[in-house]
Enzyme design. Structure first.
Site, short mmCIF file in Angstrom:
data_model
loop_
_atom_site.label_atom_id
_atom_site.label_comp_id
_atom_site.label_asym_id
_atom_site.label_seq_id
_atom_site.Cartn_x
_atom_site.Cartn_y
_atom_site.Cartn_z
N GLU A 1 -5.31 -7.52 14.92
CA GLU A 1 -4.78 -6.20 14.56
C GLU A 1 -5.91 -5.18 14.58
O GLU A 1 -5.70 -4.00 14.87
CB GLU A 1 -4.09 -6.23 13.19
CG GLU A 1 -3.10 -5.08 13.02
CD GLU A 1 -2.29 -5.16 11.74
OE1 GLU A 1 -2.89 -5.33 10.66
OE2 GLU A 1 -1.06 -5.03 11.80
N GLU B 1 10.37 -4.71 4.76
CA GLU B 1 10.48 -6.09 4.29
C GLU B 1 10.22 -6.18 2.79
O GLU B 1 10.96 -6.81 2.04
CB GLU B 1 9.45 -6.99 5.02
CG GLU B 1 9.72 -7.21 6.49
CD GLU B 1 9.07 -6.16 7.39
OE1 GLU B 1 8.79 -5.04 6.91
OE2 GLU B 1 8.87 -6.47 8.57
N HIS C 1 -5.67 -34.48 16.86
CA HIS C 1 -4.60 -35.37 17.32
C HIS C 1 -3.49 -34.58 18.00
O HIS C 1 -2.38 -35.06 18.12
CB HIS C 1 -4.07 -36.17 16.14
CG HIS C 1 -5.13 -37.02 15.53
ND1 HIS C 1 -5.34 -38.34 15.86
CD2 HIS C 1 -6.12 -36.69 14.65
CE1 HIS C 1 -6.38 -38.80 15.20
NE2 HIS C 1 -6.89 -37.82 14.46
N LYS D 1 0.84 -1.20 0.00
CA LYS D 1 0.00 0.00 0.00
C LYS D 1 0.88 1.25 0.00
O LYS D 1 0.70 2.16 -0.79
CB LYS D 1 -0.90 -0.05 1.24
CG LYS D 1 -1.89 1.07 1.34
CD LYS D 1 -2.86 0.78 2.48
CE LYS D 1 -3.64 2.01 2.87
NZ LYS D 1 -4.61 1.76 3.93
N LYS E 1 9.10 -1.21 14.80
CA LYS E 1 9.68 -0.86 13.49
C LYS E 1 10.72 0.24 13.66
O LYS E 1 11.81 0.18 13.11
CB LYS E 1 8.58 -0.30 12.57
CG LYS E 1 7.76 -1.29 11.85
CD LYS E 1 7.01 -0.54 10.74
CE LYS E 1 5.71 -1.15 10.37
NZ LYS E 1 4.92 -0.29 9.49
N GLY F 1 -5.05 -2.40 5.11
CA GLY F 1 -4.24 -3.53 4.63
C GLY F 1 -4.93 -4.87 4.85
O GLY F 1 -5.04 -5.70 3.94
N ARG F 2 -5.44 -5.09 6.07
CA ARG F 2 -6.03 -6.40 6.38
C ARG F 2 -7.43 -6.56 5.80
O ARG F 2 -8.07 -7.59 5.99
CB ARG F 2 -6.03 -6.64 7.89
CG ARG F 2 -6.69 -5.54 8.70
CD ARG F 2 -6.34 -5.67 10.18
NE ARG F 2 -6.82 -4.55 10.97
CZ ARG F 2 -6.17 -3.41 11.12
NH1 ARG F 2 -5.04 -3.20 10.49
NH2 ARG F 2 -6.65 -2.44 11.88
C1 G6Q Z 1 -2.80 -4.12 7.87
C2 G6Q Z 1 -1.60 -3.44 8.29
C3 G6Q Z 1 -0.30 -4.10 7.85
C4 G6Q Z 1 0.11 -3.78 6.43
C5 G6Q Z 1 1.57 -4.20 6.22
C6 G6Q Z 1 2.06 -3.94 4.83
O1 G6Q Z 1 -3.91 -3.72 8.11
O2 G6Q Z 1 -1.66 -2.13 7.90
O3 G6Q Z 1 -0.34 -5.50 7.99
O4 G6Q Z 1 -0.72 -4.41 5.51
O5 G6Q Z 1 2.39 -3.53 7.15
O6 G6Q Z 1 1.97 -2.59 4.49
P1 G6Q Z 1 2.15 -2.12 3.03
O7 G6Q Z 1 1.07 -2.70 2.19
O8 G6Q Z 1 2.10 -0.63 3.06
O9 G6Q Z 1 3.50 -2.63 2.57
#
Ligand code: G6Q
Length: 547
Positions: A358, A216, A389, A210, A509, A272-273
């Site tokens: 989250e 990462e 199990h 996003k 972070k 994001g989620r």
């Molecule tokens: C989700 C969070 C988080 C996000 C990641 C990746 O709701 O905001 O999990 O999706 O940190 O972020 P980017 O898409 O900006 O790389």
């Protein structure tokens, strides 16, 4: 939002529920079922092909009535309307929360800051479909003219968990001539293992982020870029045929070297989620094809409409959300086990961990006040029957009460012999065993000696809900995910929290950014952390020097 909202604990229905809880906390499911032979049918709700059986929760009809009052008193109705209208209900980030717009049908209209976002959504979907068809059909070729056979999504968190989960969940519908992989972890092992047996000239990377600034993802994308360019003897022009981006940030995408013509956009009103059905789902669409992807969106939309329009007492996400509050805030259940009886849903628990925790793992209200009641429980789980199990022992006979969500499908996509009947029998039996258990008398009646009998007793009275649908199709998956999304929303509204921010991920972070140069530095760095942190950094530096 106007004015200060009342704490949930100040509401009349909450106070009534407290009294009610004291009255029924000792009630057992055996008695509740014995007293009401129709309970198993009456305490169910069904909509858009999804059946919810909540009869095996420790509740009475009065509990449900009071929980529904709590929802009304909490202003849930007006908050649902506010979300669907595009109001900026994510108050700490001053954003609308409009994942529902991602699956709104063509021709409908949702306004954000005076702009109708639905045509924008469909323009991106059309662009994704065109691209997905070209990749699947072999018209989109790699730099050396070879067909793309491998797709690697690079993303993390919300830009990874949805795509991985959906790929696994819908593998039955996937293009089997292609390989799909997902790289998320900053640990170089993730990229190394995902790429080691692939031919770069047949590999397409989807960089999904996003913000397009996530450590990462950007690190993995740079590594992927080097891997590719090396295979093309340093020819950077190869990047254009092997990299596309999914992002809200066209500037960063261009700076990375990806042509913005190959960027698939989404917007800041998609969390994001909550983004697996946005352009973040590009890998899903390439895998299952545009038609199936639209079916997935339609499933989401059907559940959205159900949530938006159905009275609370028959509203699946609301009932699920209210039961979650009942078990969490009154019975004090700390965790919830999500137990899908479908191998394709093996990544669903991980996906739901982010969605639930989250979103609702917060300790201040929307007004910034410290909360004095529990918010999100811990979600965890594994597919059945495997878990039976392993950890089910604790669910059946441990000292904690762990509510379970069982998810099952009446028909299998892979009907092999008697497998499916056995699978269904197992999940139905687990819910039955948890609820009704086996008493000491029953154990002894089986001839078990006195000394052994206590070990074989199942106290029962372990709550569970069952979510049942016909088959796991793209549409069903959309309904299932939307069901959980709106249940999370319901809980967040009642708990008075902002379910759409995630400030809790920031501190670590920032601290990592400081530690990276301290680990990398050739000179001995001056460490000004606490003694444990300093020591860990020194130890890592020392181990590194040994090799
Ligand atoms: C989700 C969070 C988080 C996000 C990641 C990746 O709701 O905001 O999990 O999706 O940190 O972020 P980017 O898409 O900006 O790389």
């Amino acid at each position: 939002m106007e004015g200060k909202v009342k704490s949930i604990t100040e509401l009349n229905a909450w106070k009534d529920l407290k009294v009610h809880y004291e009255k029924i906390r000792g009630t057992c499911l055996r008695d509740l079922f014995a007293d009401d032979p129709e309970r198993g049918e009456r305490m169910t709700a069904e909509a858009v092909g999804v059946h919810l059986d909540y009869s095996k929760n420790i509740i009475t009809y009065e509990t449900i009535a009071l929980l529904l009052e709590l929802a009304e008193e909490s202003g849930l109705r007006s908050m649902i309307d506010a979300m669907f209208r595009g109001d900026k209900i994510n108050i700490t980030e001053n954003r609308s929360v409009l994942h529902v717009a991602l699956r709104a049908p063509r021709g409908s209209s949702i306004m954000v800051d005076g702009v109708d976002v639905v045509p924008m959504v469909h323009a991106v979907l059309d662009k994704m479909a065109d691209f997905a068809n070209r990749v699947r059909g072999g018209q989109w070729k790699g730099y050396s003219g070879k067909r793309i056979r491998n797709v690697i999504n690079i993303g993390i968190g919300g830009s990874d968990l949805g795509p991985v989960m959906a790929y696994e969940a819908l593998k039955y519908f996937s293009e089997r001539t292609m390989t799909f992989r997902f790289v998320s972890n900053i640990d170089g092992t993730d990229f190394a293992e995902a790429s080691q047996d692939l031919d770069p000239s047949e590999t397409l990377f989807i960089v999904s982020s996003k913000t397009f600034t996530t450590l990462e993802t950007m690190t993995n994308a740079q590594t992927a870029r080097s891997w590719l360019i090396q295979a093309f003897d340093g020819d950077e022009k190869a990047v254009a045929r092997h990299f596309v981006a999914v992002s809200t940030n066209s500037k960063e995408v261009a700076d990375f070297g990806i042509d913005t013509a190959n960027m698939f956009e989404f917007w800041d009103w998609v969390g994001g989620r909550y983004s697996m059905d946005s352009a973040i789902g590009l890998s899903t669409m390439i895998s299952i094809g545009p038609k199936n992807f639209l079916e997935l969106l339609d499933g989401f939309h059907q559940m959205d409409e159900h949530f938006r329009t159905t009275p609370f007492d028959r509203n699946l996400p609301i009932l699920m959300g209210l039961l979650a509050i009942w078990r969490n805030n009154f019975f004090g259940a700390d965790t919830v086990a999500v137990l899908p009886y479908d191998q394709y849903l093996k990544r669903l628990p991980a996906y739901l961990q982010q969605l639930t925790m989250e979103s609702n793992g917060k300790c201040v209200t929307v007004d910034g006040e410290r909360i004095d009641y529990q918010t999100s429980p811990i979600y965890w789980g594994e597919p059945g029957t495997n878990g039976q199990h392993s950890f089910y022992q604790l669910i059946h006979q441990g000292t904690r009460r762990i509510p379970c969500d069982f998810i099952l499908f009446a028909r299998s996509l892979n009907p092999l012999g008697r497998h499916h009947e056995m699978l269904l029998a197992n999940v139905i039996a687990q819910a039955e065993a948890l609820a009704f258990g086996k008493t000491l008398e029953e154990v002894k009646a089986d001839g078990v000696p006195d000394w052994l009998a206590p070990h074989k007793v199942f106290e029962g009275n372990r709550p569970s809900s069952v979510i049942l649908a016909e088959r796991l199709t793209p549409g069903t998956l959309g309904k299932l995910v939307a069901l959980y999304e709106h249940s999370v929303f319901t809980q967040g509204i009642l708990w008075r929290i902002d379910s759409f921010d995630q400030w809790g991920v920031e501190l670590g972070k920032a601290l990592a950014q400081k530690i990276i140069p301290q680990l990398e530095s050739d000179l001995e760095p001056e460490l000004d952390h606490d003694s444990s942190t300093n020591n860990l950094i020194e130890r890592c530096r020392k181990f590194k020097r040994l090799f």
